[in-house]
Design a protein around this motif. Structure first.
Motif, PDB file in Angstrom:
ATOM      1  N   CYS A  34       0.816  -1.213   0.000  1.00  0.00           N
ATOM      2  CA  CYS A  34       0.000   0.000   0.000  1.00  0.00           C
ATOM      3  C   CYS A  34       0.849   1.261   0.000  1.00  0.00           C
ATOM      4  CB  CYS A  34      -0.936  -0.002   1.206  1.00  0.00           C
ATOM      5  SG  CYS A  34      -2.120   1.360   1.212  1.00  0.00           S
ATOM      6  N   GLU A  35       1.921   1.272   0.783  1.00  0.00           N
ATOM      7  CA  GLU A  35       2.740   2.473   0.919  1.00  0.00           C
ATOM      8  C   GLU A  35       3.479   2.835  -0.366  1.00  0.00           C
ATOM      9  OE1 GLU A  35       5.165  -0.986   2.741  1.00  0.00           O
ATOM     10  OE2 GLU A  35       3.071  -0.324   2.617  1.00  0.00           O
ATOM     11  N   GLU A  36       3.595   1.884  -1.295  1.00  0.00           N
ATOM     12  CA  GLU A  36       4.268   2.173  -2.557  1.00  0.00           C
ATOM     13  C   GLU A  36       3.313   2.764  -3.588  1.00  0.00           C
ATOM     14  OE1 GLU A  36       7.894  -0.464  -3.552  1.00  0.00           O
ATOM     15  OE2 GLU A  36       6.306  -1.885  -3.004  1.00  0.00           O
ATOM     16  N   SER A  43      -0.195   7.098   0.056  1.00  0.00           N
ATOM     17  CA  SER A  43       0.672   7.727   1.060  1.00  0.00           C
ATOM     18  C   SER A  43       0.640   7.001   2.396  1.00  0.00           C
ATOM     19  CB  SER A  43       0.245   9.187   1.275  1.00  0.00           C
ATOM     20  OG  SER A  43      -1.120   9.258   1.668  1.00  0.00           O
ATOM     21  N   SER A  44      -0.390   6.177   2.631  1.00  0.00           N
ATOM     22  CA  SER A  44      -0.558   5.513   3.926  1.00  0.00           C
ATOM     23  C   SER A  44      -0.026   4.083   3.902  1.00  0.00           C
ATOM     24  CB  SER A  44      -2.033   5.502   4.328  1.00  0.00           C
ATOM     25  OG  SER A  44      -2.543   6.818   4.424  1.00  0.00           O
ATOM     26  N   GLN A  45       0.349   3.609   5.091  1.00  0.00           N
ATOM     27  CA  GLN A  45       0.834   2.246   5.238  1.00  0.00           C
ATOM     28  C   GLN A  45      -0.086   1.490   6.185  1.00  0.00           C
ATOM     29  OE1 GLN A  45       4.893   1.973   6.518  1.00  0.00           O
ATOM     30  NE2 GLN A  45       4.897  -0.256   6.645  1.00  0.00           N
ATOM     31  N   TYR A  46      -0.494   0.289   5.762  1.00  0.00           N
ATOM     32  CA  TYR A  46      -1.333  -0.572   6.588  1.00  0.00           C
ATOM     33  C   TYR A  46      -0.679  -1.949   6.672  1.00  0.00           C
ATOM     34  CZ  TYR A  46      -4.901   3.012   5.761  1.00  0.00           C
ATOM     35  OH  TYR A  46      -5.576   4.198   5.692  1.00  0.00           O
ATOM     36  N   PRO A  47      -0.615  -2.540   7.869  1.00  0.00           N
ATOM     37  CA  PRO A  47       0.085  -3.821   8.020  1.00  0.00           C
ATOM     38  C   PRO A  47      -0.564  -4.978   7.279  1.00  0.00           C
ATOM     39  CG  PRO A  47      -1.108  -3.261  10.022  1.00  0.00           C
ATOM     40  CD  PRO A  47      -1.155  -2.047   9.150  1.00  0.00           C
ATOM     41  N   TYR A  48      -1.827  -4.842   6.925  1.00  0.00           N
ATOM     42  CA  TYR A  48      -2.553  -5.916   6.247  1.00  0.00           C
ATOM     43  C   TYR A  48      -2.628  -5.732   4.735  1.00  0.00           C
ATOM     44  CZ  TYR A  48      -6.020  -2.296   7.304  1.00  0.00           C
ATOM     45  OH  TYR A  48      -6.664  -1.096   7.455  1.00  0.00           O
TER      46      TYR A  48
END
Length: 341
Positions: A192-194, A197-202
């Motif tokens: 997701c972070e690529e 702009s946000s990063q989620y562990p799932y």
């Protein structure tokens, strides 16, 4: 002597039968059969019986801002999901893929409610604008647009997928996740972070091995060199791009883990793959650029942003006899499925 021998033989036979019975009862329940190497983890088929609890409470009512009528409607969440699933996934897809989509769609609504994300909904829990939330068709719209035959033959399949997963949502740390999904990957989903702009562990990159059947797995977009250069010069005045020796003015600098273009140098400007995708209407940011005489050729893999569950990947897994919970636990890393009503 005969009686002790018979007794001994009987004891041996009983022991063998008991061992077989134990094997069936205990080992038959293991999550085995048809494991495939999925790159970052393994996809494992589980037992046929749905392992998730059945709370069986009355489903809640939600408020829906209908963007086509500009009105807020109160409706049962499961009834609303009939219209969402009908709009978001083809009824020709397998039952387990439809169930996976139904759970993802339900989770999205609960995520919006739990996080009080009413902006753009005029105060409602959710809206029917696919650019903002999820697509939706009412029963009457489906009847008008798809016809009586579809209502009779396909609508029951949609309803069943929703009904069979009633109340099931995806959670991480006991909270509903943001269950992003898209049409087709290039064989691997994105971190997701690529992409955002946000990063989620799932929302991590995982292998998606059954994509080739999608009609949008591979596409080509062609444009003349002159239109290509004019479009970029118009959008980015300081790019300094010319038609002459164009091949040497373009260089992909970085790709994501799944292969999409992350950064590309064009003329004097560094752009993102998403910039190029948007400007030229490409199906995804996973592309190569080639040249044929006076034509620029984009060779594109996949369709959509690439984060979360691939719908065609889910269909491919369903065709390989994976269950909806196998599909969801594969595409959403470390999640749990919870029955909330």
């Amino acid at each position: 002597m005969k009686r002790p021998i018979i007794l001994l033989m009987g004891t041996m036979i009983f022991g063998i039968l008991l061992s077989v019975l134990i094997s069936v009862l205990f080992y038959g329940k293991n999550e085995v059969s048809n494991s495939i190497d999925a790159g970052t983890k393994k996809i494992v088929q589980k037992e046929d019986k749905d392992p998730y609890e059945k709370v069986d409470k009355t489903s809640p009512t939600i408020s829906v801002y209908n963007s086509s009528t500009n009105k807020i409607e109160e409706m049962d969440i499961e009834t609303f999901l009939y219209g969402v699933l009908s709009a978001e996934m083809s009824s020709d897809f397998s039952e387990e893929a439809l169930k996976a989509q139904a759970v993802a769609a339900r989770t999205y609504i609960i995520y919006k409610k739990e996080n009080n994300m009413t902006k753009g909904h005029k105060g409602a829990d959710i809206c029917t604008d696919s650019n903002h939330c999820q697509a939706y068709f009412s029963y009457n719209e489906l009847k008008k647009n798809k016809g009586e035959d579809w209502i009779k033959e396909s609508y029951p399949k949609i309803k069943k997928a929703v009904d069979d997963t009633k109340g099931h949502i995806l959670t991480y740390d006991e909270k509903a996740i943001l269950p992003l999904y898209f049409s087709t990957s290039s064989g691997k989903t994105e971190n997701c972070e690529e992409v955002f702009s946000s990063q989620y562990p799932y929302l991590k990159s995982v292998s998606s091995p059954y994509e080739e059947q999608s009609p949008r797995y591979y596409t080509e977009t062609k444009i003349s060199k002159y239109k290509f250069v004019n479009a970029l010069n118009k959008s980015y005045s300081n790019i300094s791009l010319s038609v002459d020796n164009l091949i040497n003015q373009i260089n992909v600098l970085e790709r994501t883990n799944a292969g999409s273009v992350k950064t590309i140098q064009i003329g004097d400007k560094k752009l993102s793959g998403r910039n190029i995708r948007t400007l030229f209407g490409l199906n995804s940011s996973n592309f190569d650029i080639g040249f044929e005489n006076d034509t620029v050729v984009f060779k594109v893999k996949g369709y959509g942003h690439g984060v979360g569950m691939s719908q065609w990947g889910a269909e491919g897994m369903a065709q390989k006899n994976y269950k909806y919970y196998d599909i969801l636990c594969h595409y959403y890393t470390g999640i749990e499925i919870k029955d909330i009503y």
